[in-house]
Write an enzyme that holds these catalytic residues in place. Structure first.
Site, PDB file in Angstrom:
ATOM      1  N   THR A 190       0.811  -1.219   0.000  1.00 28.59           N
ATOM      2  CA  THR A 190       0.000   0.000   0.000  1.00 28.59           C
ATOM      3  C   THR A 190       0.846   1.270   0.000  1.00 28.59           C
ATOM      4  OG1 THR A 190      -0.147  -0.074   2.420  1.00 28.59           O
ATOM      5  CG2 THR A 190      -1.917  -1.144   1.180  1.00 28.59           C
TER       6      THR A 190
ATOM      7  N   VAL B 128       6.154   2.998  -3.021  1.00 28.69           N
ATOM      8  CA  VAL B 128       6.946   2.084  -3.840  1.00 28.69           C
ATOM      9  C   VAL B 128       6.140   0.834  -4.161  1.00 28.69           C
ATOM     10  CG1 VAL B 128       9.039   0.668  -3.938  1.00 28.69           C
ATOM     11  CG2 VAL B 128       9.144   2.967  -2.981  1.00 28.69           C
TER      12      VAL B 128
ATOM     13  N   SER C 180      -3.116  -1.525   7.438  1.00 29.63           N
ATOM     14  CA  SER C 180      -3.545  -1.457   6.042  1.00 29.63           C
ATOM     15  C   SER C 180      -4.212  -2.740   5.552  1.00 29.63           C
ATOM     16  CB  SER C 180      -2.346  -1.140   5.142  1.00 29.63           C
ATOM     17  OG  SER C 180      -1.785   0.109   5.477  1.00 29.63           O
TER      18      SER C 180
ATOM     19  N   CYS D 232      17.989   4.705  -3.765  1.00 28.89           N
ATOM     20  CA  CYS D 232      17.531   5.310  -5.018  1.00 28.89           C
ATOM     21  C   CYS D 232      18.574   6.233  -5.642  1.00 28.89           C
ATOM     22  CB  CYS D 232      16.220   6.069  -4.791  1.00 28.89           C
ATOM     23  SG  CYS D 232      16.228   7.153  -3.341  1.00 28.89           S
TER      24      CYS D 232
ATOM     25  N   HIS E 251      14.776  12.338  -8.619  1.00 34.98           N
ATOM     26  CA  HIS E 251      16.003  12.819  -7.989  1.00 34.98           C
ATOM     27  C   HIS E 251      16.955  13.352  -9.063  1.00 34.98           C
ATOM     28  CE1 HIS E 251      14.566  11.240  -4.344  1.00 34.98           C
ATOM     29  NE2 HIS E 251      15.372  10.209  -4.158  1.00 34.98           N
TER      30      HIS E 251
ATOM     31  N   ASN F 186      12.775   8.431  -8.753  1.00 32.60           N
ATOM     32  CA  ASN F 186      13.246   7.705  -7.578  1.00 32.60           C
ATOM     33  C   ASN F 186      12.353   6.540  -7.175  1.00 32.60           C
ATOM     34  OD1 ASN F 186      11.726  10.271  -7.002  1.00 32.60           O
ATOM     35  ND2 ASN F 186      11.509   9.300  -5.003  1.00 32.60           N
TER      36      ASN F 186
END
Length: 345
Positions: free
Chosen positions: A13, A16, A42, A130, A250, A323
């Protein structure tokens, strides 16, 4: 007939996790059964995958029975607690947290750089940070051709790297400033620390907690991970990581000092032909990578490639990537594809 896999996504959830599901669907990953796992808070949430609703379950040690590939993106503590159980049940775990990255037994992988390390896994493969991923993907062709002596990187990192709540805070603060209202920071720079700073119309030179040496953990991740991924502890790496009010993507200013003389056009050509890299470098047209261009795309974008004015063996460049995609979800799915024996091109 293509083998089908039972796949678990832990942290389904989150920001990412959402992108992991997107990439698994877009890549038509061979999934026989999909298990979506999260915290108890969640659990019960329904998420769409391939036109159907899948109910999120609470992640427990027993959640991994029958799971063959598990993608983790729910925080380091969750990974440390659950990955040993998942491995015990026979799953190959691809971990997007900092929990196992520097474990000498765990491959730390960017497929364009060191996919050969995947075969050495003992149940866990780590997804790098990242900001590290996009930098090493761009520098790999230069390392292969010339060798790398030194890297100096300054990052300009999107707030989504700190999670969905940081994105919400940035949008809220922007409205507050524009409306002339008082700004009350609650999340950034580090949620678990007492002091908070405004991110709207600001740049915060702190990502993660400060270490005893004066560098932040984010900076030390870049330093340590770069050496491990590129397989060369002799590379001198230093980093300054900054959070800016950009939502996704990024950006990095990178100085790289090579071990030998180089031809600038050859270096540009190497970058242009590198897997997963897009060269956007035409100053006459003001063409260079932008976070707004990279957002939503899986590639690493490179531009502003130029010879350093003081060190003839060095060049400077600008590297940008989403990212949440190459910096997290897409890199993890690329690894999963290799584990599943697929061509991830």
């Amino acid at each position: 007939m293509t083998k089908q896999y039972t796949v678990a996504v832990v942290g389904a959830t989150g920001a990412v996790g959402e992108q992991l599901l997107r990439m698994l669907e877009e890549r038509d990953f061979p999934i026989k059964q999909l298990k979506l796992l999260s915290s108890a808070r969640s659990a019960g949430t329904k998420l769409a995958f391939r036109g159907e609703e899948v109910t999120v379950e609470e992640a427990t040690p027993d959640s991994f029975k029958g799971v063959e590939i598990a993608l983790f993106s729910a925080g380091g503590d969750v990974s440390k607690a659950l990955i040993p159980h998942a491995v015990e049940h026979g799953a190959v775990c691809i971990d997007n947290t900092n929990a196992f990255r520097m474990d000498p037994e765990t491959p730390l992988v960017v497929p364009e750089v060191n996919a050969d390390q995947i075969a050495n896994h003992k149940g866990v493969i780590a997804n790098p940070n990242c900001s590290t991923i996009q930098m090493v993907a761009a520098l790999k062709p230069l390392q292969d051709r010339y060798g790398i002596k030194k890297i100096i990187v300054s990052t300009y990192q999107a707030v989504s790297g700190a999670g969905a709540r940081a994105v919400e805070e940035t949008l809220r603060q922007t409205r507050e400033v524009l409306n002339g209202n008082e700004v009350n920071p609650e999340i950034l720079p580090v949620g678990s620390l007492p002091v908070k700073h405004q991110i709207a119309f600001n740049a915060i030179p702190q990502i993660d907690k400060f270490q005893e040496n004066g560098f932040t953990l984010e900076e030390m991740k870049m330093i340590r991970e770069t050496k491990k991924i590129m397989g060369d502890d002799s590379i001198e790496v230093t980093a300054t990581c900054v959070r800016i009010p950009v939502l996704y993507g990024h950006s990095e200013s990178v100085y790289v000092e090579l071990k030998s003389e180089y031809d600038l056009e050859e270096a540009r050509s190497l970058l242009a032909s590198a897997p997963g890299v897009v060269l956007q470098d035409d100053p006459s047209q003001q063409l260079y990578p932008l976070a707004t261009t990279a957002a939503g795309r899986p590639e690493v974008f490179v531009g502003r490639v130029r010879r350093d004015l003081n060190e003839p063996k060095a060049l400077n460049m600008w590297i940008v990537s989403d990212n949440l995609l190459k910096g997290a979800a897409w890199n993890a799915v690329q690894i999963a594809e290799i584990v599943a024996g697929r061509n991830n091109g």
